[in-house]
Design a protein around this motif. Structure first.
Motif: not given
Length: 105
Positions: A1-4, A7-9
């Motif tokens: 979730e943190a990686a996503t 990536e979104a940021t």
């Protein structure tokens, strides 16, 4: 979730950067177009001014020539055939008057 989220940021930053680049490029193109429009307007104004100057000079030359013609006409009106019974003497006198008219504006 943190990686996503990261990536979104990162994707959001990339989008923002691309938008900024596009905006900068658009502003630069607009400035360049404005500069070219100004240069074209300046060239056009110079051409118009040059044409006005040429016309003014031509009008001045025409006025000068008309003035000289009027001087000669006025002098010719004062000359009578009695004053110059010999046509050659009249011709010499007229040539002298013409030279005099050319010398004085």
């Amino acid at each position: 979730e943190a990686a996503t989220a990261r990536e979104a940021t990162a994707a959001a930053r990339k989008i923002t950067d691309l938008k900024n680049q596009l905006s900068d490029q658009s502003e630069a193109a607009a400035r360049e177009a404005e500069t070219e429009r100004n240069a074209a307007a300046t060239r056009e104004a110079k051409l118009l001014q040059d044409e006005r100057d040429r016309r003014r000079r031509a009008e001045g030359e025409l006025d000068s020539a008309l003035g000289k013609m009027n001087k000669v006409r006025h002098l010719m009106e004062r000359i009578s055939c009695r004053d110059f019974p010999n046509p050659e003497v009249l011709l010499l006198h007229l040539e002298r008057l013409a030279r005099h008219a050319e010398e004085k504006p």
